[in-house]
Design a protein around this motif. Structure first.
Motif, short mmCIF file in Angstrom:
data_model
loop_
_atom_site.label_atom_id
_atom_site.label_comp_id
_atom_site.label_asym_id
_atom_site.label_seq_id
_atom_site.Cartn_x
_atom_site.Cartn_y
_atom_site.Cartn_z
N LYS A 25 72.44 3.57 86.96
CA LYS A 25 71.75 2.59 86.12
C LYS A 25 71.76 2.98 84.64
CE LYS A 25 68.47 1.53 89.84
NZ LYS A 25 67.02 1.52 90.23
N TYR A 26 72.17 4.22 84.34
CA TYR A 26 72.06 4.74 82.98
C TYR A 26 73.44 4.88 82.33
CZ TYR A 26 67.27 5.85 84.31
OH TYR A 26 65.98 5.75 84.74
N ASP A 27 73.51 4.45 81.09
CA ASP A 27 74.74 4.58 80.30
C ASP A 27 74.57 5.78 79.37
OD1 ASP A 27 77.16 4.18 79.09
OD2 ASP A 27 76.46 2.57 77.77
N VAL A 28 75.05 6.92 79.80
CA VAL A 28 74.88 8.15 79.03
C VAL A 28 76.15 8.43 78.24
CG1 VAL A 28 74.40 10.63 79.15
CG2 VAL A 28 73.29 9.05 80.76
N ARG A 29 76.05 8.25 76.94
CA ARG A 29 77.18 8.51 76.05
C ARG A 29 76.88 9.61 75.04
NH1 ARG A 29 80.85 4.24 76.55
NH2 ARG A 29 80.01 2.41 77.68
N ARG A 30 75.63 9.62 74.55
CA ARG A 30 75.23 10.61 73.55
C ARG A 30 74.19 11.55 74.16
NH1 ARG A 30 74.47 5.85 71.30
NH2 ARG A 30 72.23 6.19 71.13
N ILE A 31 74.43 12.83 74.03
CA ILE A 31 73.53 13.83 74.60
C ILE A 31 73.04 14.76 73.49
CG2 ILE A 31 73.33 15.80 76.16
CD1 ILE A 31 75.37 14.47 77.97
N GLY A 32 71.73 14.89 73.39
CA GLY A 32 71.13 15.85 72.48
C GLY A 32 70.74 17.10 73.26
N ILE A 33 70.87 18.24 72.65
CA ILE A 33 70.53 19.50 73.31
C ILE A 33 69.37 20.15 72.56
CG2 ILE A 33 71.35 21.79 73.98
CD1 ILE A 33 74.13 20.66 74.24
N ILE A 34 68.40 20.61 73.31
CA ILE A 34 67.24 21.32 72.75
C ILE A 34 67.30 22.75 73.25
CG2 ILE A 34 64.73 21.43 72.60
CD1 ILE A 34 64.63 18.46 73.22
N ALA A 35 67.09 23.71 72.37
CA ALA A 35 67.07 25.12 72.76
C ALA A 35 66.15 25.30 73.96
CB ALA A 35 66.63 25.99 71.60
N PHE A 36 66.60 26.07 74.95
CA PHE A 36 65.86 26.24 76.19
C PHE A 36 64.57 27.03 75.96
CE2 PHE A 36 69.30 25.79 79.69
CZ PHE A 36 69.91 24.75 79.00
N ALA A 37 63.56 26.72 76.76
CA ALA A 37 62.36 27.56 76.79
C ALA A 37 62.76 28.92 77.35
CB ALA A 37 61.28 26.93 77.66
N ASN A 38 62.23 29.98 76.77
CA ASN A 38 62.70 31.31 77.11
C ASN A 38 61.58 32.17 77.72
OD1 ASN A 38 64.19 33.66 77.30
ND2 ASN A 38 64.01 34.17 75.13
N GLN A 39 61.71 32.45 79.01
CA GLN A 39 60.76 33.32 79.69
C GLN A 39 61.33 34.72 79.92
OE1 GLN A 39 59.63 31.37 83.32
NE2 GLN A 39 58.53 29.72 82.29
N SER A 40 62.52 34.97 79.41
CA SER A 40 63.17 36.26 79.63
C SER A 40 62.76 37.26 78.56
CB SER A 40 64.69 36.09 79.63
OG SER A 40 65.18 35.98 78.30
N SER A 41 63.26 38.48 78.69
CA SER A 41 62.96 39.52 77.71
C SER A 41 63.95 39.51 76.54
CB SER A 41 62.98 40.89 78.39
OG SER A 41 64.24 41.13 79.00
N ALA A 42 64.98 38.67 76.61
CA ALA A 42 65.96 38.57 75.52
C ALA A 42 65.44 37.55 74.51
CB ALA A 42 67.31 38.14 76.06
N PRO A 43 65.14 37.96 73.29
CA PRO A 43 64.45 37.08 72.34
C PRO A 43 65.15 35.76 72.05
CG PRO A 43 64.48 39.35 71.55
CD PRO A 43 65.39 39.31 72.74
N ASP A 44 66.48 35.72 71.99
CA ASP A 44 67.18 34.51 71.59
C ASP A 44 67.96 33.87 72.73
OD1 ASP A 44 68.94 36.57 71.80
OD2 ASP A 44 70.07 36.11 69.98
N ALA A 45 67.61 34.18 73.97
CA ALA A 45 68.37 33.69 75.12
C ALA A 45 68.37 32.16 75.19
CB ALA A 45 67.83 34.27 76.42
N GLY A 46 67.26 31.53 74.85
CA GLY A 46 67.18 30.07 74.93
C GLY A 46 68.15 29.39 74.00
#
Length: 234
Positions: A25-46
């Motif tokens: 039912k969805y016409d997906v043509r444009r996708i925005g990406i948001i930095a992931f929430a980070n629960q790991s010990s690597a500061p910039d993993a998200g």
């Protein structure tokens, strides 16, 4: 039976994906990406994983993909707290509501949830990075739950690289969860499973870094992605 037996002889994918039955039912043509929430010990993993998704999707030339939007510090913290709060099985719905709220700030005219907040949910705020003038059809984001670097060298390790994350594709029109995937992999010694030889050689025939483990695994993740997975979208 023959097909089932053949499947058992294949290497583990370390990928579990689910696609919404309402996807057509969805016409997906444009996708925005948001930095992931980070629960790991690597500061910039998200941010690192979001960038890997951007480059992998862009290489397929199937969608118009925007580079990862970076929420401001307060929003990133609220996003991570939302991911951590409550039972894990309810996390996709919590993040879906949070992302819709955040989109309402970014593109007020495009979200029915503009400015609305759920009781007890952290307030989402605009990010500091510039965003496209028009909203995407869907947003890709997720949660990094483990991002452990190898302990040792490329030739010998005390601890191999280990990565786990959940990723979500969320419709911006109504918040429908269009696709979700879980990746969970720890590099194994080649002799533990010779079926992993191809993957081992793909990583240079050495003990991989967490980034390399993620990049190689992402190829298997994207094979399940709507519009790339066979028959997922027209």
């Amino acid at each position: 039976c023959g097909a089932a037996a053949a499947w058992r002889f294949g290497p583990p994918s370390n990928v579990t994906a689910e696609v919404s039955p309402n996807l057509p039912k969805y016409d997906v043509r444009r996708i925005g990406i948001i930095a992931f929430a980070n629960q790991s010990s690597a500061p910039d993993a998200g941010v690192r994983v979001a960038n890997l998704f951007f480059h992998e999707l862009e290489a397929h030339h199937r969608f118009e993909v925007t580079p990862p939007l970076l929420p401001d510090e307060a929003t990133a913290l609220a996003f991570t707290r939302t991911a951590q709060a409550g039972p894990e099985e309810e996390r996709p719905d919590r993040l879906r509501r949070f992302v819709r709220q955040w989109l309402g700030w970014m593109w007020p005219s495009a979200s029915q949830a503009s400015g609305a907040t759920d009781h007890g949910q952290p307030q989402a705020r605009p990010g500091s990075a510039p965003q496209p003038a028009t909203p995407p059809d869907a947003v890709l984001t997720g949660v990094i739950t483990r991002y452990e670097e190898r302990r040792g060298s490329a030739l010998a390790v005390d601890r191999p690289a280990s990565v786990a994350y959940d990723a979500y594709l969320i419709s911006t029109s109504d918040g429908e969860m269009l696709w979700q995937v879980r990746f969970d992999e720890t590099q194994k010694p080649l002799l533990d499973n010779l079926l992993l030889a191809g993957r081992f050689l793909q990583g240079g025939g050495v003990w991989q870094t967490s980034d390399t483990l993620t990049r190689i695994g992402l190829e298997r993740v994207i094979e399940t992605f709507p519009g790339i997975a066979p028959g997922a979208l027209p």
